[in-house]
Design an enzyme around this catalytic site. Structure first.
Site, PDB file in Angstrom:
ATOM      1  N   ARG A  64       5.022  20.536   4.751  1.00  0.00           N
ATOM      2  CA  ARG A  64       4.590  19.046   5.315  1.00  0.00           C
ATOM      3  C   ARG A  64       4.822  19.119   6.754  1.00  0.00           C
ATOM      4  NH1 ARG A  64       3.199  14.845   2.860  1.00  0.00           N
ATOM      5  NH2 ARG A  64       4.238  15.294   0.942  1.00  0.00           N
ATOM      6  N   ARG A  90      -2.394  10.943   3.263  1.00  0.00           N
ATOM      7  CA  ARG A  90      -1.254  12.031   3.037  1.00  0.00           C
ATOM      8  C   ARG A  90       0.036  11.407   3.704  1.00  0.00           C
ATOM      9  NH1 ARG A  90       0.031  17.043   1.889  1.00  0.00           N
ATOM     10  NH2 ARG A  90       1.188  18.011   3.720  1.00  0.00           N
ATOM     11  N   ASN A 106      -2.125   1.672  10.949  1.00  0.00           N
ATOM     12  CA  ASN A 106      -2.928   2.113   9.644  1.00  0.00           C
ATOM     13  C   ASN A 106      -3.421   0.905   9.100  1.00  0.00           C
ATOM     14  OD1 ASN A 106      -3.394   3.775   7.250  1.00  0.00           O
ATOM     15  ND2 ASN A 106      -1.677   2.701   5.996  1.00  0.00           N
ATOM     16  N   HIS A 108      -4.834  -0.788   5.468  1.00  0.00           N
ATOM     17  CA  HIS A 108      -4.643  -0.635   4.204  1.00  0.00           C
ATOM     18  C   HIS A 108      -5.164  -1.902   3.424  1.00  0.00           C
ATOM     19  CE1 HIS A 108      -2.482   0.431   0.682  1.00  0.00           C
ATOM     20  NE2 HIS A 108      -2.013  -0.824   0.429  1.00  0.00           N
ATOM     21  N   SER A 135      -4.868  -5.026   5.645  1.00  0.00           N
ATOM     22  CA  SER A 135      -3.900  -5.166   6.729  1.00  0.00           C
ATOM     23  C   SER A 135      -3.900  -4.090   7.643  1.00  0.00           C
ATOM     24  CB  SER A 135      -2.436  -5.335   6.219  1.00  0.00           C
ATOM     25  OG  SER A 135      -2.507  -6.260   5.096  1.00  0.00           O
ATOM     26  N   VAL A 143       5.886   4.309   3.192  1.00  0.00           N
ATOM     27  CA  VAL A 143       4.414   4.546   2.735  1.00  0.00           C
ATOM     28  C   VAL A 143       3.914   2.834   2.790  1.00  0.00           C
ATOM     29  CG1 VAL A 143       2.577   4.947   1.406  1.00  0.00           C
ATOM     30  CG2 VAL A 143       4.592   6.370   1.298  1.00  0.00           C
ATOM     31  N   ASP A 144       2.899   2.529   3.793  1.00  0.00           N
ATOM     32  CA  ASP A 144       2.391   1.187   3.887  1.00  0.00           C
ATOM     33  C   ASP A 144       3.232   0.350   4.255  1.00  0.00           C
ATOM     34  OD1 ASP A 144      -0.031   2.417   3.089  1.00  0.00           O
ATOM     35  OD2 ASP A 144       0.118   2.241   0.816  1.00  0.00           O
ATOM     36  N   GLU A 173     -12.160  -4.791   6.756  1.00  0.00           N
ATOM     37  CA  GLU A 173     -11.655  -3.709   7.437  1.00  0.00           C
ATOM     38  C   GLU A 173     -12.221  -3.243   8.552  1.00  0.00           C
ATOM     39  OE1 GLU A 173      -8.921  -1.088   4.283  1.00  0.00           O
ATOM     40  OE2 GLU A 173     -10.957  -0.519   4.255  1.00  0.00           O
TER      41      GLU A 173
END
Ligand code: GAR
Length: 209
Positions: A64, A90, A106, A108, A135, A143-144, A173
């Site tokens: 990663r 990812r 991001n 979501h 959001s 994450v998120d 979105e």
């Protein structure tokens, strides 16, 4: 204009929304790179057709941190000052997240903090919620997670399925992400050269507690 790199893994409808919003003269950002961990992501073809530079490499079989170093180098090469995750499915390494702290957003498909992760619309239906939504948030190591900058509520109607609801959430979105990114780059704007100087300096400091 602020320089934005968009990261995608799939279809790229949010990428398209960000890209077309950027064509307006008064948009405060421009898209300088679309990068993907999936060389077959359909969004790459559109970016290419729109003359946006693209970068793609499969993450499969790669560590990663090593992969994020490579995608990070492509973003630096493009001299981006912000990163927009538009369906980038990812996890990112802590180093990458730290590098783009306050400068990576991001999108979501839920009203965070509800329904982090996958199948968000099905989970909202199963819970009997009156609303789903989307959001835009700052990206942190979880994450998120991270500060929510903006949300749109989307009413759930009788007869909605996960598919019909997800499609409607995507309409929301496509409105929310470009608007929120534009607002963020305007409000949180230091010149990119200054940011990179500061970051270089900070990275050169010895580690403290
Ligand atoms: C979008 O609905 C986005 O919110 C979601 O993936 C979809 C990508 O669609 N992202 C997440 O679930 C991140 N946790 P797109 O490729 O058509 O923009």
């Amino acid at each position: 204009k602020a320089r934005v790199a968009i990261l995608i893994s799939g279809t790229g409808t949010n990428m398209a929304a960000l890209l077309y919003a950027a064509k307006a003269d008064d948009c405060p950002y421009e898209v300088v790179l679309v990068a993907s961990n999936n060389p077959d992501a359909p969004g790459l073809r559109l970016a290419d057709a729109e003359n946006i530079p693209t970068w793609a490499k499969s993450h499969k079989g790669m560590d990663r941190a090593a992969f994020d170093t490579e995608i990070g180098a492509a973003i630096e090469d493009a001299q981006a000052g912000y990163v927009a995750l538009a369906g980038y499915m990812r996890l990112l390494s802590p180093e990458f997240v730290a590098r783009w702290q306050h400068r990576m957003l991001n999108i979501h498909p839920s009203l965070l903090p509800k329904y982090k992760g996958l199948d968000t619309c099905q989970r909202a239906l199963d819970a009997g919620d009156s609303h789903a939504g989307c959001s835009v948030h700052l990206v942190t190591a979880e994450v998120d997670d991270g500060e929510v900058l903006a949300q749109t509520k989307v009413a759930i109607t009788d007869g909605d399925t996960a598919e019909t609801l997800a499609r409607r959430v995507q309409f929301a979105e496509h409105q929310l992400f470009p608007r929120t990114l534009a607002r963020w780059v305007t409000r949180y704007h230091a010149p990119d050269w200054l940011l990179s100087e500061v970051t270089k300096y900070a990275l050169a400091l010895p580690e403290t507690e």
